[in-house]
Design a protein around this motif. Sequence first.
Motif, short mmCIF file in Angstrom:
data_model
loop_
_atom_site.label_atom_id
_atom_site.label_comp_id
_atom_site.label_asym_id
_atom_site.label_seq_id
_atom_site.Cartn_x
_atom_site.Cartn_y
_atom_site.Cartn_z
N ASP A 76 15.56 32.67 97.18
CA ASP A 76 14.38 31.84 97.47
C ASP A 76 14.70 30.36 97.26
N ARG A 77 15.44 30.07 96.19
CA ARG A 77 15.80 28.68 95.90
C ARG A 77 16.70 28.13 97.00
N PRO A 133 15.49 35.58 104.03
CA PRO A 133 15.01 36.27 102.82
C PRO A 133 15.68 37.65 102.72
N MET A 166 10.20 38.32 98.52
CA MET A 166 10.14 36.97 97.95
C MET A 166 9.72 37.08 96.49
N HIS A 197 9.74 33.24 89.15
CA HIS A 197 10.47 31.98 88.98
C HIS A 197 10.34 31.48 87.54
N ASN A 232 2.45 33.26 100.67
CA ASN A 232 3.38 32.98 99.57
C ASN A 232 3.13 31.63 98.89
#
Length: 655
Positions: A204-205, A485, A544, A550, A620
């Motif tokens: 994701d980053r 993804p 995700m 996170h 998201n």
Amino acid sequence: MRLFLCEKPSQGRDIAKVLGASRRSNGCLIGPETIVTWCFGHLLETAPPEAYGEQFKSWSLDHLPITPAQWQVEVKPKTAAQFKIIKRLLSEATTVVIATDADREGEMIARELLELCKYRGPVQRLWLSALNETSIRRALSALKSGQETFPLYHSALARSRADWLIGMNLSRLFTLLGRQAGYDGVLSVGRVQTPTLRLVVDRDRAIASFVSVPYWEVEVHLSSMGQPFIASWLPPSLGQDEAGRCLHQTLARQAVQTIIDGCAATVLSLQTEHFREAPPLPFDLSTLQEICSRKLGLGVQETLNIAQALYETHKATTYPRSDCRYLPASMFDEVPAVFDALLKTDPVLRHALASLDRSLRSRAWNDAKVTAHHGIIPTTESANLARMSELERQVYELIRSHYLAQFLPHHEFDRTQVELECGAERLTAVGKQILVPGWKGLLYENTEEDEPNYKSQVLPVLQQGTQCAVDDVELKSMRTAAPKPLTEGDLIKAMKNVAKLVNDPRLKQKLRDTTGIGTEATRASIIKGLIDRGYLLKKKRALMASAAAHTLIEVVPIAVADPGMTAIWEQALDEIEAGRLTLDAFVAKQANWITQLVEHYGSLTLSIPIKAGPTCPMCNASMIKRKGKSGPFWSCSRYPDCKGTAPIKKDTPRP
């Protein structure tokens, strides 16, 4: 009385049928001098922290770390009745045959019961790779001694206790530290789940930080003796990036004009290589999950459930939770029986089976590479396709095709690379000439992504100096694309091949031949758990990480989230299984590490980077609290452009 202890009722019924144990009783089947009983998976579970002291009911930093001196297990309330039946049968048994799944978890399911019920009699092990009658009879004639598989139990206990120490202690530690920093959610930490989550967070980053760059390609349509083919322009070294792309539009435009003005391209050199591709090996579970994710859009747990049904319910395929893609050499003798069963199952295969060479012995038949299990293949028992669901049939056909591919020749082709010159510009063309279709022909669809057309084209007959007409030149404006993804299949593959993500060369080498993160039996449940906890969000096939995920990866120690570290732990479990490391030494080392982490982090103040609510299930984006007619709820921060909502739920303070 000889007692067979199975893992689940369906397994028990299959074994009882072969043993002649047909008289039904409460929780078991009775035969002459033999009783078959069963569990429902794990009947026991590791006791929670409060079992070791009332003070552990409440979450407090002062109570950490919790490291049991004497480990306790408890009977699951839902399976208490079956436990009582098994306990009574064990008290009457003169011999116990462990007939649970042939892996370390299956060993643990049975051995924990023997230990808790204080059974001290002889123990034998039934080691099954398939549940059809032929396989059961073969395994019954070759029972292993209980001592031979006992190390599997200690390996499973080590896994269970390490998971408990990390999950209970670190989940409490970081949840409590998070609350001090203003984060009101639960930060659930797991020995395998956290490194797995890290893989998705990192992807994701990478997507979020990606900056697309424009580049240009020049596609040149050539022909020789009336046969067309496509070549690509090669930018000069000073005008390309590390990937060979041209980043300067002016340079590409100049090349187009030069090629057009040149009218013809001259062949400078040709290089042809011959390739022979062996048939794909039979599936292990990870590869099956990866292919089913990509081809059929199945989740990894869904694939496992289907594979388990093909094994248990339909008796169509062998044991699914295998980490091996090879077959014992002795199973080559069963090829005629497997073919007969396949033909009875699906008569449409008659012509296809007749075209196979049953004498071919592919690389799959290799005793040196067979582990506790072998590759997933069809059994010697015919199945009823009409009783399979559409998805079960599709997965079955994939497994079948990988097996049948072993009896087809190698796929052989020549690949030719041509370099040409047009004016001052260099061009290259790639061609492929299939010589022997082999396993990529009638029965098997290639599992790899299709090659671009220009790489699989058939080139005309060329030689050095051949002049090729320039029919057309196309300037293509392109942009570099962000990483995609991860899908569930991609994540399974990343978990298995974690060595590729580790930088330390010594660690990479150690991991190269190991199982990676988790095991074939646990990876699907790990991913499902992350989805159920809300750490992973699924949008169509894409995974995700949520805002909470996170947050967690930001605050936990690097070692806890490091994929390389958990793979080393898995390697230690293999050492226990091999008898080179003791259970007590492993658990003591884990407890000491946990103590050090608690001492180090317990006095720190965390900086929580994300204090937002959940992530919108539709787009998201982050969500914010709003008040409605029925009370507060989560609403997408992009409202009214996005109308995603979610109920507000209180987190239960339990890892």
